[in-house]
Design a protein around this motif. Structure first.
Motif, PDB file in Angstrom:
ATOM      1  N   GLU A 235       2.815  -1.146   4.149  1.00  0.00           N
ATOM      2  CA  GLU A 235       2.753   0.273   3.774  1.00  0.00           C
ATOM      3  C   GLU A 235       4.136   0.781   3.405  1.00  0.00           C
ATOM      4  N   ILE A 236       4.230   1.392   2.228  1.00  0.00           N
ATOM      5  CA  ILE A 236       5.499   1.926   1.740  1.00  0.00           C
ATOM      6  C   ILE A 236       5.346   3.406   1.423  1.00  0.00           C
ATOM      7  N   SER A 237       6.263   4.222   1.961  1.00  0.00           N
ATOM      8  CA  SER A 237       6.266   5.664   1.694  1.00  0.00           C
ATOM      9  C   SER A 237       7.406   6.000   0.741  1.00  0.00           C
ATOM     10  N   ILE A 238       7.184   6.979  -0.144  1.00  0.00           N
ATOM     11  CA  ILE A 238       8.303   7.404  -0.999  1.00  0.00           C
ATOM     12  C   ILE A 238       8.916   8.714  -0.492  1.00  0.00           C
ATOM     13  N   GLY A 239       8.526   9.163   0.690  1.00  0.00           N
ATOM     14  CA  GLY A 239       9.165  10.351   1.248  1.00  0.00           C
ATOM     15  C   GLY A 239       8.231  11.110   2.160  1.00  0.00           C
ATOM     16  N   ASP A 240       8.793  12.025   2.923  1.00  0.00           N
ATOM     17  CA  ASP A 240       8.020  12.754   3.921  1.00  0.00           C
ATOM     18  C   ASP A 240       7.334  13.973   3.331  1.00  0.00           C
ATOM     19  N   TYR A 241       6.363  13.727   2.495  1.00  0.00           N
ATOM     20  CA  TYR A 241       5.513  14.774   1.914  1.00  0.00           C
ATOM     21  C   TYR A 241       4.236  14.081   1.485  1.00  0.00           C
ATOM     22  N   ILE A 242       3.191  14.863   1.233  1.00  0.00           N
ATOM     23  CA  ILE A 242       1.894  14.264   0.909  1.00  0.00           C
ATOM     24  C   ILE A 242       1.565  14.449  -0.570  1.00  0.00           C
ATOM     25  N   LEU A 243       1.303  13.340  -1.242  1.00  0.00           N
ATOM     26  CA  LEU A 243       0.849  13.352  -2.630  1.00  0.00           C
ATOM     27  C   LEU A 243      -0.673  13.337  -2.635  1.00  0.00           C
ATOM     28  N   SER A 244      -1.257  13.637  -3.789  1.00  0.00           N
ATOM     29  CA  SER A 244      -2.724  13.609  -3.841  1.00  0.00           C
ATOM     30  C   SER A 244      -3.248  12.191  -4.003  1.00  0.00           C
ATOM     31  N   GLY A 245      -2.385  11.263  -4.393  1.00  0.00           N
ATOM     32  CA  GLY A 245      -2.814   9.871  -4.532  1.00  0.00           C
ATOM     33  C   GLY A 245      -1.623   8.949  -4.640  1.00  0.00           C
ATOM     34  N   GLY A 246      -1.872   7.668  -4.486  1.00  0.00           N
ATOM     35  CA  GLY A 246      -0.798   6.692  -4.490  1.00  0.00           C
ATOM     36  C   GLY A 246      -0.243   6.359  -5.868  1.00  0.00           C
ATOM     37  N   GLU A 247      -0.912   6.808  -6.925  1.00  0.00           N
ATOM     38  CA  GLU A 247      -0.502   6.412  -8.278  1.00  0.00           C
ATOM     39  C   GLU A 247       0.910   6.865  -8.624  1.00  0.00           C
ATOM     40  N   THR A 248       1.222   8.138  -8.363  1.00  0.00           N
ATOM     41  CA  THR A 248       2.569   8.614  -8.710  1.00  0.00           C
ATOM     42  C   THR A 248       3.618   7.896  -7.864  1.00  0.00           C
ATOM     43  N   ALA A 249       3.260   7.550  -6.623  1.00  0.00           N
ATOM     44  CA  ALA A 249       4.182   6.800  -5.760  1.00  0.00           C
ATOM     45  C   ALA A 249       4.396   5.390  -6.332  1.00  0.00           C
ATOM     46  N   ALA A 250       3.320   4.778  -6.829  1.00  0.00           N
ATOM     47  CA  ALA A 250       3.428   3.434  -7.416  1.00  0.00           C
ATOM     48  C   ALA A 250       4.320   3.475  -8.655  1.00  0.00           C
TER      49      ALA A 250
ATOM     50  N   CYS B 216      -3.174   1.823  -4.540  1.00  0.00           N
ATOM     51  CA  CYS B 216      -2.999   3.278  -4.542  1.00  0.00           C
ATOM     52  C   CYS B 216      -4.140   3.922  -3.772  1.00  0.00           C
ATOM     53  N   GLY B 217      -3.816   4.627  -2.700  1.00  0.00           N
ATOM     54  CA  GLY B 217      -4.843   5.316  -1.931  1.00  0.00           C
ATOM     55  C   GLY B 217      -5.239   6.631  -2.594  1.00  0.00           C
ATOM     56  N   ARG B 218      -6.395   7.119  -2.207  1.00  0.00           N
ATOM     57  CA  ARG B 218      -6.878   8.460  -2.586  1.00  0.00           C
ATOM     58  C   ARG B 218      -7.586   9.018  -1.362  1.00  0.00           C
ATOM     59  N   PHE B 219      -8.004  10.239  -1.442  1.00  0.00           N
ATOM     60  CA  PHE B 219      -8.716  10.914  -0.332  1.00  0.00           C
ATOM     61  C   PHE B 219      -7.839  10.894   0.928  1.00  0.00           C
ATOM     62  N   GLU B 220      -8.430  10.581   2.101  1.00  0.00           N
ATOM     63  CA  GLU B 220      -7.628  10.538   3.339  1.00  0.00           C
ATOM     64  C   GLU B 220      -6.890   9.217   3.491  1.00  0.00           C
ATOM     65  N   GLY B 221      -7.190   8.270   2.624  1.00  0.00           N
ATOM     66  CA  GLY B 221      -6.567   6.954   2.731  1.00  0.00           C
ATOM     67  C   GLY B 221      -7.613   5.866   2.929  1.00  0.00           C
ATOM     68  N   LEU B 222      -7.159   4.680   3.411  1.00  0.00           N
ATOM     69  CA  LEU B 222      -8.026   3.509   3.518  1.00  0.00           C
ATOM     70  C   LEU B 222      -8.552   3.333   4.942  1.00  0.00           C
TER      71      LEU B 222
ATOM     72  N   LEU C 270       0.865  -1.185   0.000  1.00  0.00           N
ATOM     73  CA  LEU C 270       0.000   0.000   0.000  1.00  0.00           C
ATOM     74  C   LEU C 270       0.896   1.227   0.000  1.00  0.00           C
ATOM     75  N   MET C 271       0.758   2.071  -1.015  1.00  0.00           N
ATOM     76  CA  MET C 271       1.515   3.311  -1.036  1.00  0.00           C
ATOM     77  C   MET C 271       0.905   4.223   0.036  1.00  0.00           C
ATOM     78  N   SER C 272       1.743   4.711   0.954  1.00  0.00           N
ATOM     79  CA  SER C 272       1.210   5.434   2.102  1.00  0.00           C
ATOM     80  C   SER C 272       2.278   6.299   2.762  1.00  0.00           C
ATOM     81  N   PRO C 273       1.952   7.570   3.062  1.00  0.00           N
ATOM     82  CA  PRO C 273       2.956   8.416   3.721  1.00  0.00           C
ATOM     83  C   PRO C 273       3.299   7.907   5.122  1.00  0.00           C
ATOM     84  N   ARG C 274       2.471   7.005   5.677  1.00  0.00           N
ATOM     85  CA  ARG C 274       2.768   6.460   6.997  1.00  0.00           C
ATOM     86  C   ARG C 274       3.644   5.216   6.928  1.00  0.00           C
ATOM     87  N   GLY C 275       3.968   4.799   5.698  1.00  0.00           N
ATOM     88  CA  GLY C 275       4.709   3.554   5.525  1.00  0.00           C
ATOM     89  C   GLY C 275       6.178   3.676   5.842  1.00  0.00           C
TER      90      GLY C 275
HETATM   91  N1  SAH Z   1      -4.450  11.488   5.135  1.00  0.00           N
HETATM   92  C1  SAH Z   1      -3.228  10.851   4.799  1.00  0.00           C
HETATM   93  C2  SAH Z   1      -2.716  11.309   3.419  1.00  0.00           C
HETATM   94  C3  SAH Z   1      -3.555  10.842   2.281  1.00  0.00           C
HETATM   95  S1  SAH Z   1      -2.877  11.272   0.725  1.00  0.00           S
HETATM   96  C4  SAH Z   1      -2.176  11.164   5.862  1.00  0.00           C
HETATM   97  O1  SAH Z   1      -2.190  12.293   6.392  1.00  0.00           O
HETATM   98  O2  SAH Z   1      -1.332  10.314   6.162  1.00  0.00           O
HETATM   99  C5  SAH Z   1      -3.750  10.191  -0.358  1.00  0.00           C
HETATM  100  C6  SAH Z   1      -3.033   8.944  -0.816  1.00  0.00           C
HETATM  101  O3  SAH Z   1      -1.835   9.322  -1.499  1.00  0.00           O
HETATM  102  C7  SAH Z   1      -2.555   8.007   0.268  1.00  0.00           C
HETATM  103  O4  SAH Z   1      -3.569   7.111   0.643  1.00  0.00           O
HETATM  104  C8  SAH Z   1      -1.403   7.294  -0.385  1.00  0.00           C
HETATM  105  O5  SAH Z   1      -1.832   6.194  -1.167  1.00  0.00           O
HETATM  106  C9  SAH Z   1      -0.827   8.346  -1.323  1.00  0.00           C
HETATM  107  N2  SAH Z   1       0.360   9.029  -0.785  1.00  0.00           N
HETATM  108  C10 SAH Z   1       0.440  10.300  -0.354  1.00  0.00           C
HETATM  109  N3  SAH Z   1       1.674  10.622   0.055  1.00  0.00           N
HETATM  110  C11 SAH Z   1       2.433   9.520  -0.139  1.00  0.00           C
HETATM  111  C12 SAH Z   1       3.806   9.220   0.108  1.00  0.00           C
HETATM  112  N4  SAH Z   1       4.640  10.125   0.614  1.00  0.00           N
HETATM  113  N5  SAH Z   1       4.258   7.981  -0.208  1.00  0.00           N
HETATM  114  C13 SAH Z   1       3.405   7.050  -0.708  1.00  0.00           C
HETATM  115  N6  SAH Z   1       2.095   7.277  -0.966  1.00  0.00           N
HETATM  116  C14 SAH Z   1       1.607   8.488  -0.676  1.00  0.00           C
END
Ligand code: SAH
Length: 233
Positions: free
Chosen positions: A131-146, A113-119, A87-92
């Motif tokens: 859960e795998i993160s590609i860095g300490d920033y927030i993307l709008s969705g998991g697709e670009t991370a994938a 790939c998550g969207r919105f606030e996540g799963l 799961l692409m996730s900033p918490r990963g």
């Molecule tokens: N509410 C969440 C952010 C959701 S961003 C939080 O604060 O932790 C929406 C989706 O974008 C996430 O579900 C995830 O799939 C993807 N995403 C955002 N940032 C990412 C990151 N740094 N690495 C991997 N996936 C990320």
């Protein structure tokens, strides 16, 4: 024996984002040559209510929407096999070259790939998603991370990169950042290529590159340098 092929299944609300950048250059050629495969799964196809809802408001209130556990679970179960479920996730756990190598050595991956606030947390637990993160920033969705993850994996697959060696000397592979590169002309805007590189003395060149790599790592990434010193001991 059939040759094993890396098989990626990407679960997304935006399948039209794929292959995207993975369809060009090295990854795209390898995809055409069937050195790896990519299928997308439209998560919305697994919504069963009449509005085909994939998300709902967060329990406890607050901003945004949450992807529904039942819909996501059905999408995952439709492709689940022995491949790792990511799961692409900033918490990963932050993605590393080591994890990329491990994944590239396997048969493939199922990538959510998550969207919105996540799963909904329950589907992450029940389907044991990594859960795998590609860095300490927030993307709008998991697709670009994938896409980032798959790009890093695919270039390591057998026969994808022309010069296998260039994969092994790259930043992170040795525990150090890479040394600087130069190419002709010999002088550009008054700046010369370091003399040692044009000396033809390969021993001296290797030594120079090594010293440069250590200096760059020390100053730019003290964290990597500390870890590297640990390995060396
Ligand atoms: N509410 C969440 C952010 C959701 S961003 C939080 O604060 O932790 C929406 C989706 O974008 C996430 O579900 C995830 O799939 C993807 N995403 C955002 N940032 C990412 C990151 N740094 N690495 C991997 N996936 C990320």
């Amino acid at each position: 024996m059939t040759l094993k092929k890396f098989q990626a299944s990407v679960l997304t609300l935006y399948p039209e984002m794929f292959p995207g950048p993975l369809g060009v250059s090295l990854a795209g050629k390898a995809l055409n040559d069937e050195k790896w495969s990519l299928e997308t799964v439209q998560i919305r196809d697994f919504a069963e209510d009449k509005h085909r809802m994939v998300d709902d408001t967060p329990s406890g209130g607050g901003a945004g929407m949450v992807m529904k556990a039942d819909v996501v679970a059905r999408a995952i179960d439709s492709v689940a096999d022995h491949r790792p479920k990511l799961l692409m996730s900033p918490r990963g756990k932050p993605l590393t070259q080591k994890r990329v190598r491990e994944l590239a050595a396997g048969d493939g991956a199922i990538i959510m790939c998550g969207r919105f606030e996540g799963l909904d947390e329950r589907v992450i637990e029940s389907r044991e998603l990594e859960e795998i993160s590609i860095g300490d920033y927030i993307l709008s969705g998991g697709e670009t991370a994938a896409i980032v993850l798959l790009d890093a994996i695919v270039r390591l697959l057998p026969g994808v990169m022309g010069n296998q060696e260039s994969g092994e000397t790259e930043s992170f592979e040795t525990g150090l950042l890479e040394h600087p590169h130069y190419t002709r002309p010999q002088v550009w805007e008054g700046r010369s290529i370091p003399e040692v590189l044009t000396s033809g003395n390969h021993g001296a060149i290797d030594k120079w590159r090594r010293v440069q790599a250590e200096e760059i790592t020390k100053t730019r990434r003290p964290d990597l340098w500390e870890a590297f010193k640990g390995i060396k001991k």
